[in-house]
Design an enzyme around this catalytic site. Sequence first.
Site, PDB file in Angstrom:
ATOM      1  N   CYS A  90       0.830  -1.197   0.000  1.00 48.58           N
ATOM      2  CA  CYS A  90       0.000   0.000   0.000  1.00 48.58           C
ATOM      3  C   CYS A  90       0.874   1.260   0.000  1.00 48.58           C
ATOM      4  O   CYS A  90       1.471   1.585  -1.009  1.00 48.58           O
ATOM      5  CB  CYS A  90      -0.976  -0.037   1.175  1.00 48.58           C
ATOM      6  SG  CYS A  90      -2.344   1.150   1.036  1.00 48.58           S
ATOM      7  N   HIS A 195      -3.387  -5.659   1.248  1.00 47.11           N
ATOM      8  CA  HIS A 195      -2.650  -5.838   2.500  1.00 47.11           C
ATOM      9  C   HIS A 195      -2.553  -7.311   2.882  1.00 47.11           C
ATOM     10  O   HIS A 195      -3.425  -7.830   3.594  1.00 47.11           O
ATOM     11  CB  HIS A 195      -3.350  -5.077   3.627  1.00 47.11           C
ATOM     12  CG  HIS A 195      -3.162  -3.608   3.588  1.00 47.11           C
ATOM     13  ND1 HIS A 195      -2.241  -2.946   4.369  1.00 47.11           N
ATOM     14  CD2 HIS A 195      -3.779  -2.650   2.855  1.00 47.11           C
ATOM     15  CE1 HIS A 195      -2.301  -1.644   4.131  1.00 47.11           C
ATOM     16  NE2 HIS A 195      -3.224  -1.442   3.203  1.00 47.11           N
ATOM     17  N   GLU A 197      -0.741  -8.656   5.078  1.00 49.45           N
ATOM     18  CA  GLU A 197      -0.569  -8.836   6.528  1.00 49.45           C
ATOM     19  C   GLU A 197      -1.902  -8.902   7.265  1.00 49.45           C
ATOM     20  O   GLU A 197      -1.967  -9.322   8.424  1.00 49.45           O
ATOM     21  CB  GLU A 197       0.313  -7.717   7.110  1.00 49.45           C
ATOM     22  CG  GLU A 197      -0.360  -6.378   7.323  1.00 49.45           C
ATOM     23  CD  GLU A 197      -0.474  -5.528   6.067  1.00 49.45           C
ATOM     24  OE1 GLU A 197      -0.730  -4.318   6.191  1.00 49.45           O
ATOM     25  OE2 GLU A 197      -0.312  -6.076   4.950  1.00 49.45           O
TER      26      GLU A 197
END
Length: 228
Positions: A90, A195, A197
């Site tokens: 990002c 994302h 994560e």
Amino acid sequence: MTERRPRIAVLVFPGSNDDRDAAWALSALGAEPQLVWHAERDFPRVDGVALPGGFSYGDYLRAGAIARFAPAMEAVAGFARDGGPVLGICNGFQILCEAGLLPGVLRPNASLSFVCRDVPLVVERADTPFTARCEAGQTLVIPVKHGDGCYQAPPDLPAEQVVLRYAPGENPNGSDEDIAGIVNADGNVLGLMPHPEHAVDTLLGSADGGLILASMVDAARERSYARA
């Protein structure tokens, strides 16, 4: 024999808000994350680098335009030139583009609205350090959360540098050719808007992001063994 935990630097800029999330996910997948403040001019001995999401410097000027001048970015560039795996998520993707480590630029979403939702992605290449645990053509579901995620590709961007695309009809931001993630010409630097994560545990809805992060951990581990 215990498998080695490679050290991965996670950069922290003023305005970063996913640095701890990225560090937690990398740790859960077998790495030893090291938070590195943006003012540091050198890294500890590391085997990989991650630039997390957030809003570095409040996204003033353009997203990532100020962070690209951070002293730590010189170390990132040197690490990338040496062939080390570098992942930008990002805002990290935006910074890598602004720093010239990846081609193209990220612009405001076509809707001019902030987008936050799960999106399906199609893996275009499974032969990179970041997608080795995937299969070409595989669909991954990973969340996005951004306001400046419209990727404008240079007209001469080689097709082989596109690693991830939004599934047909699922482009959340108007990116050229549904591009969600690209690598540099050498294949060791990846930038993506979704994302990973936030998609490492099925309790959160999807663990597909773990395939990307675990692939990077594998590549960092190989680098660690090679340098031992």
